[in-house]
Design an enzyme around this catalytic site. Structure first.
Site, PDB file in Angstrom:
ATOM      1  N   ARG A   6      11.781  -6.784   2.134  1.00 11.47           N
ATOM      2  CA  ARG A   6      12.005  -6.661   0.440  1.00 11.47           C
ATOM      3  C   ARG A   6      13.771  -6.397   0.674  1.00 11.47           C
ATOM      4  O   ARG A   6      14.502  -6.024   1.525  1.00 11.47           O
ATOM      5  CB  ARG A   6      11.313  -5.385  -0.030  1.00 11.47           C
ATOM      6  CG  ARG A   6      10.159  -5.750  -0.308  1.00 11.47           C
ATOM      7  CD  ARG A   6       9.374  -4.551  -1.085  1.00 11.47           C
ATOM      8  NE  ARG A   6       9.292  -3.550  -0.287  1.00 11.47           N
ATOM      9  CZ  ARG A   6      10.141  -2.538  -0.103  1.00 11.47           C
ATOM     10  NH1 ARG A   6      10.912  -2.307  -0.942  1.00 11.47           N
ATOM     11  NH2 ARG A   6       9.687  -1.537   0.831  1.00 11.47           N
ATOM     12  N   LYS A  46       4.782  -5.942  -4.119  1.00 11.53           N
ATOM     13  CA  LYS A  46       5.322  -4.347  -4.609  1.00 11.53           C
ATOM     14  C   LYS A  46       5.758  -4.655  -5.888  1.00 11.53           C
ATOM     15  O   LYS A  46       6.001  -3.654  -6.590  1.00 11.53           O
ATOM     16  CB  LYS A  46       6.137  -3.938  -3.541  1.00 11.53           C
ATOM     17  CG  LYS A  46       5.890  -3.522  -2.208  1.00 11.53           C
ATOM     18  CD  LYS A  46       4.831  -2.441  -2.348  1.00 11.53           C
ATOM     19  CE  LYS A  46       4.766  -1.198  -1.436  1.00 11.53           C
ATOM     20  NZ  LYS A  46       3.987  -1.588  -0.090  1.00 11.53           N
ATOM     21  N   HIS A  56       1.175   5.334  -3.344  1.00 10.75           N
ATOM     22  CA  HIS A  56       1.473   4.262  -2.402  1.00 10.75           C
ATOM     23  C   HIS A  56       0.674   4.798  -1.131  1.00 10.75           C
ATOM     24  O   HIS A  56       1.314   5.487  -0.267  1.00 10.75           O
ATOM     25  CB  HIS A  56       3.044   4.542  -2.235  1.00 10.75           C
ATOM     26  CG  HIS A  56       3.063   3.436  -1.088  1.00 10.75           C
ATOM     27  ND1 HIS A  56       4.377   3.726  -0.371  1.00 10.75           N
ATOM     28  CD2 HIS A  56       2.907   2.122  -0.902  1.00 10.75           C
ATOM     29  CE1 HIS A  56       4.745   2.691   0.540  1.00 10.75           C
ATOM     30  NE2 HIS A  56       3.695   1.778   0.237  1.00 10.75           N
ATOM     31  N   SER A 106       6.671   2.503   4.310  1.00 14.06           N
ATOM     32  CA  SER A 106       6.511   1.335   5.222  1.00 14.06           C
ATOM     33  C   SER A 106       6.631   1.570   6.883  1.00 14.06           C
ATOM     34  O   SER A 106       7.507   2.283   7.263  1.00 14.06           O
ATOM     35  CB  SER A 106       7.472   0.424   5.035  1.00 14.06           C
ATOM     36  OG  SER A 106       7.248  -0.895   5.825  1.00 14.06           O
ATOM     37  N   LYS A 144       0.175   3.587   7.548  1.00 17.24           N
ATOM     38  CA  LYS A 144      -1.027   3.428   6.576  1.00 17.24           C
ATOM     39  C   LYS A 144      -2.083   2.199   6.627  1.00 17.24           C
ATOM     40  O   LYS A 144      -3.271   2.600   6.673  1.00 17.24           O
ATOM     41  CB  LYS A 144      -0.485   3.017   5.005  1.00 17.24           C
ATOM     42  CG  LYS A 144       0.386   4.041   4.399  1.00 17.24           C
ATOM     43  CD  LYS A 144       0.840   3.337   3.020  1.00 17.24           C
ATOM     44  CE  LYS A 144       1.820   2.241   3.194  1.00 17.24           C
ATOM     45  NZ  LYS A 144       2.816   2.398   3.635  1.00 17.24           N
ATOM     46  N   THR A 145      -1.680   0.983   7.041  1.00 17.76           N
ATOM     47  CA  THR A 145      -2.593   0.006   7.436  1.00 17.76           C
ATOM     48  C   THR A 145      -3.135   0.444   8.635  1.00 17.76           C
ATOM     49  O   THR A 145      -4.535   0.272   8.947  1.00 17.76           O
ATOM     50  CB  THR A 145      -1.735  -1.273   7.454  1.00 17.76           C
ATOM     51  OG1 THR A 145      -1.078  -1.707   6.365  1.00 17.76           O
ATOM     52  CG2 THR A 145      -2.763  -2.372   7.792  1.00 17.76           C
ATOM     53  N   ASP A 201      -2.736  -0.060   0.918  1.00 17.79           N
ATOM     54  CA  ASP A 201      -1.466   0.075   0.731  1.00 17.79           C
ATOM     55  C   ASP A 201      -1.308   0.858  -0.752  1.00 17.79           C
ATOM     56  O   ASP A 201      -0.242   1.522  -1.080  1.00 17.79           O
ATOM     57  CB  ASP A 201      -0.840  -1.264   0.517  1.00 17.79           C
ATOM     58  CG  ASP A 201       0.990  -0.806   0.624  1.00 17.79           C
ATOM     59  OD1 ASP A 201       1.504   0.017   1.364  1.00 17.79           O
ATOM     60  OD2 ASP A 201       1.710  -1.682  -0.028  1.00 17.79           O
ATOM     61  N   ARG A 244       4.530  -9.996  10.121  1.00 16.12           N
ATOM     62  CA  ARG A 244       3.408  -9.638   9.283  1.00 16.12           C
ATOM     63  C   ARG A 244       2.322 -10.742   9.107  1.00 16.12           C
ATOM     64  O   ARG A 244       2.367 -11.858   9.559  1.00 16.12           O
ATOM     65  CB  ARG A 244       3.866  -9.615   7.696  1.00 16.12           C
ATOM     66  CG  ARG A 244       4.957  -8.613   7.611  1.00 16.12           C
ATOM     67  CD  ARG A 244       4.291  -7.312   7.089  1.00 16.12           C
ATOM     68  NE  ARG A 244       5.087  -6.135   6.689  1.00 16.12           N
ATOM     69  CZ  ARG A 244       4.805  -5.188   6.212  1.00 16.12           C
ATOM     70  NH1 ARG A 244       3.502  -4.741   5.843  1.00 16.12           N
ATOM     71  NH2 ARG A 244       5.648  -4.182   5.878  1.00 16.12           N
TER      72      ARG A 244
HETATM   73  N1  LIG Z   1       1.182   7.312  16.307  1.00 17.21           N
HETATM   74  C1  LIG Z   1       1.421   6.408  15.614  1.00 17.21           C
HETATM   75  N2  LIG Z   1       0.531   6.043  14.326  1.00 17.21           N
HETATM   76  C2  LIG Z   1       0.282   5.100  13.512  1.00 17.21           C
HETATM   77  N3  LIG Z   1       1.061   3.896  13.872  1.00 17.21           N
HETATM   78  C3  LIG Z   1       1.860   3.959  14.996  1.00 17.21           C
HETATM   79  C4  LIG Z   1       1.957   5.030  15.992  1.00 17.21           C
HETATM   80  N4  LIG Z   1       2.779   4.536  16.877  1.00 17.21           N
HETATM   81  C5  LIG Z   1       2.962   3.219  16.662  1.00 17.21           C
HETATM   82  N5  LIG Z   1       2.621   2.957  15.571  1.00 17.21           N
HETATM   83  C6  LIG Z   1       2.952   1.758  15.131  1.00 17.21           C
HETATM   84  O1  LIG Z   1       3.406   1.599  13.902  1.00 17.21           O
HETATM   85  C7  LIG Z   1       3.222   0.699  13.064  1.00 17.21           C
HETATM   86  C8  LIG Z   1       2.580   1.384  11.616  1.00 17.21           C
HETATM   87  O2  LIG Z   1       2.470   0.172  10.862  1.00 17.21           O
HETATM   88  P1  LIG Z   1       1.420   0.049   9.434  1.00 17.21           P
HETATM   89  O3  LIG Z   1       0.439   0.796   9.878  1.00 17.21           O
HETATM   90  O4  LIG Z   1       1.852  -1.326   9.050  1.00 17.21           O
HETATM   91  O5  LIG Z   1       2.338   0.965   8.456  1.00 17.21           O
HETATM   92  P2  LIG Z   1       2.412   0.886   6.994  1.00 17.21           P
HETATM   93  O6  LIG Z   1       0.982   0.467   6.474  1.00 17.21           O
HETATM   94  O7  LIG Z   1       2.391   2.357   6.516  1.00 17.21           O
HETATM   95  O8  LIG Z   1       3.651   0.088   6.469  1.00 17.21           O
HETATM   96  C9  LIG Z   1       2.386  -0.311  13.740  1.00 17.21           C
HETATM   97  O9  LIG Z   1       2.858  -1.314  14.176  1.00 17.21           O
HETATM   98  C10 LIG Z   1       1.637   0.861  14.557  1.00 17.21           C
HETATM   99  O10 LIG Z   1       1.158  -0.012  16.110  1.00 17.21           O
HETATM  100  C1  LIG Z   2       5.006  -4.489   2.192  1.00 15.28           C
HETATM  101  C2  LIG Z   2       5.195  -3.445   2.332  1.00 15.28           C
HETATM  102  O1  LIG Z   2       4.573  -2.298   2.586  1.00 15.28           O
HETATM  103  P1  LIG Z   2       4.131  -1.434   3.916  1.00 15.28           P
HETATM  104  O2  LIG Z   2       5.125  -1.720   4.724  1.00 15.28           O
HETATM  105  O3  LIG Z   2       4.085  -0.289   3.355  1.00 15.28           O
HETATM  106  O4  LIG Z   2       2.814  -2.008   4.382  1.00 15.28           O
HETATM  107  C3  LIG Z   2       6.559  -3.220   1.612  1.00 15.28           C
HETATM  108  O5  LIG Z   2       7.040  -1.849   1.481  1.00 15.28           O
HETATM  109  O6  LIG Z   2       7.341  -4.161   1.314  1.00 15.28           O
HETATM  110 MN   LIG Z   3       0.919  -1.326   5.327  1.00 15.27          MN
END
Ligand SMILES: Nc1ncnc2c1ncn2[C@@H]1O[C@H](COP(=O)(O)OP(=O)(O)O)[C@@H](O)[C@H]1O
Ligand SMILES: C=C(OP(=O)(O)O)C(=O)O
Ligand SMILES: [Mn+2]
Length: 539
Positions: A63, A208, A227, A245, A249-250, A264, A328
């Site tokens: 973004r 978003k 969020h 981000s 979360k995911t 999300d 992604r």
């Molecule tokens: N302790 C941890 N807890 C959660 N994620 C972790 C950890 N260590 C490394 N990671 C990595 O961090 C990233 C978390 O990203 P994601 O789950 O997509 O976050 P969000 O959805 O909040 O943007 C993933 O690539 C995951 O493998």
């Molecule tokens: C796609 C997004 O969300 P997130 O990285 O939290 O999954 C973002 O912040 O643009």
């Molecule tokens: Mn996410």
């Protein structure tokens, strides 16, 4: 029949010209368009060995918050949270100019994709959104990410509540005289109920973007708009995972023991928690089947990979960071095995704030009381991680109110009030989980974090002995099942405890300074004692 009405609507909007309409294309139509020989440049996708198509999103792989504006007018002037960091104002003249560019661009297209979809799983609060764009994979992205209407719902879609016109191929030559940030733009007009996009191809602006609009309309009705990811256990127990981000979360909401609600964006109303989206958008950097099996298996036909390296056999190298840290995949939610559909469940009782602490000071988990829950929600201390926002290349500590400042359209206290009142009503407890670094200089392992989440969800964390951590003013458990020894107290991860103490004092002073923005109210003043302190007091 529908197409004739849609063409009429587009003409009324100002998109004239001689184009073909592709209305709510099927996944097969999208696939054909993406791999077609007539698709050139960034429009073209590559088929991977799982059947998923991979595209490159162009110059923008994340973004672009500095290019994001909201038209300041009668509707928005007293409602929007105009801040130094988000929601930059622009005026009607600039809007008309930029909208003109967008309409012109779309009017010269040979083919226009129109996708009607819902944002929000509940009929009474969802937005009916119409996406208009030229690029097939952008239509694929919104088809994956938003709630796909049934044939019946599409027939009866009616007038959209919001329109997103994505003219990513056009840029703005007049940005300097208009006082804008660059030739790229993402602008919202809440009077016309239109979002326009130029210059950036990145689909996250649409995802978003509509989240920011839900963050406007729902809290004004008294609903919590959040969020966070959400999942539900066999007994109907709902957990929410807030975080910026990259904080997890995911990853953490995809739990083989539980059913995913969404990864999300959620609302919380009198019936419970509900998803805004119809899909997930997972990071795939360093993705492995072993670490993230659910996400791994969701990558198949209809999933859309972004900014990954694909070899001549269609194999993806997730360990290749050369395009971006923000590689992604988007996929419709039903590509995750354990889900609830429609994407909603009851009230939440576990609220988890994910913070990726780049300083390595925060404990891996802290148990928050009611006032701390509010304090830490308003602070939203975490780090911006590389990739998702333009210009962020390494972890940057930041205070992001509601763990999502970039998407707040109202004042942060509006989100804390709505959330905290729901939490009180339903007896929900909050925890602060550091998914970032500790004194070892490494990120806390996913294995340890998953075990911590288990202990929160199964209640073990409330039964064990605890300890107070000075300066941070946080309560931590001393041991938890399957969590490595010597990590729960962050001081133990340092060879020299003084080093931790110096950093903890520095972080505490940052918290204190940041919270000054809230101390103009009695409620804010009252909360100060719940936060970190420079007094070496404590037990
Ligand atoms: N302790 C941890 N807890 C959660 N994620 C972790 C950890 N260590 C490394 N990671 C990595 O961090 C990233 C978390 O990203 P994601 O789950 O997509 O976050 P969000 O959805 O909040 O943007 C993933 O690539 C995951 O493998
Ligand atoms: C796609 C997004 O969300 P997130 O990285 O939290 O999954 C973002 O912040 O643009
Ligand atoms: Mn996410």
């Amino acid at each position: 029949m529908k197409n004739i009405k849609v063409i009429q609507d587009l003409h009324d909007l100002g998109i004239t010209g001689d184009y073909e309409i592709c209305y709510n294309p099927s996944y097969d139509e999208l696939f054909q368009a993406e791999v077609s020989h007539s698709s050139k440049g960034y429009e073209k996708g590559a088929v991977t060995d799982t059947g998923a198509v991979a595209v490159k999103t162009g110059v923008f792989t994340g973004r672009s918050p500095k290019d994001r504006y909201i038209v300041l007018d009668e509707v928005t002037k007293d409602t929007i949270y105009w801040d130094d960091n988000v929601n930059f104002p622009t005026n009607k003249e600039v809007w008309d100019d930029l909208k003109g560019l967008v309409l012109n661009q779309l009017s010269t297209s040979k083919k226009i994709y129109v996708v009607d979809a819902f944002c929000g799983a509940n009929e009474d609060t969802r937005l009916k959104v119409r996406f208009v764009m030229e690029v097939a994979w952008q239509a694929h992205f919104v088809t994956n990410m938003f709630i796909r209407p049934s044939v019946y719902e599409l027939e009866n879609f009616g007038e959209p509540d919001f329109i997103v016109m994505n003219a990513s191929k056009v840029t703005n030559p007049n940005w300097e005289v208009q006082g804008l940030n660059s030739e790229n733009f993402v602008v919202f007009n809440l009077t016309e109920k239109i979002q326009i996009i130029g210059g950036t191809w990145y689909g996250g602006e649409m995802k978003k973007g509509m989240f920011a609009m839900m963050n406007y309309y729902l809290p004004l009705k008294g609903l919590a708009s959040m969020h966070c990811s959400a999942n539900v256990g066999e007994k109907g127990d709902v957990a929410l995972f807030f975080g910026l981000s990259g904080t997890g979360k995911t990853t953490l909401s995809a739990d083989p023991k539980r059913y995913l609600i969404g990864d999300d964006e959620h609302g919380w109303d009198e019936n419970g928690v509900f998803n805004y989206e119809g899909g997930c958008y997972a990071k795939v950097i360093d993705l492995s089947e072993q670490n993230e099996p659910d996400i791994w298996r969701a990558i198949k036909r209809d999933a859309l990979l972004e900014n990954v390296i694909v070899n001549e056999y269609g194999e993806v190298d997730y360990y290749d960071h050369s395009i971006t840290e923000n590689s992604r995949v988007s996929y419709p939610i039903y590509q995750i095995n354990k889900i609830v559909l429609p994407s909603k469940a009851g009230h939440a009782n576990k609220i988890i704030y994910l913070s990726a602490d780049a300083f390595g000071v925060l404990p891996p988990v802290s148990i928050l009381d009611e006032d701390q829950a509010q304090y830490h929600f308003l602070c939203g201390y975490t780090s911006k991680l590389a990739g998702t926002e333009r210009g962020i290349t390494e972890p940057v500590p930041s205070f992001s109110p509601a763990f999502g400042e970039a998407f707040l359209t109202l004042h942060p206290t509006k989100y804390s009030q709505t959330l905290i009142s729901k939490m009180k009503e339903h007896g929900a407890k909050a925890y602060l989980v550091n998914t970032g670094w500790n004194g070892t200089g490494k990120r806390i392992s996913l294995k340890n974090t998953r075990a911590i989440i288990d202990a929160i969800i199964n209640g073990e964390i409330n039964e064990v002995a605890t300890r107070k951590i000075p300066f941070l003013n946080l309560t931590v458990p001393t041991s938890l099942t399957d969590v490595s020894e010597g990590i729960l107290d962050p001081r133990d991860s340092y060879t020299d405890v003084n080093e931790w103490e110096e950093k903890a004092k520095d972080l505490a002073s940052r918290y204190i300074q940041n919270f000054e923005r809230y101390t103009d109210t009695e409620e804010g003043k009252r909360l100060v004692v719940s936060g970190p302190t420079l007094e070496p007091v404590l037990f």
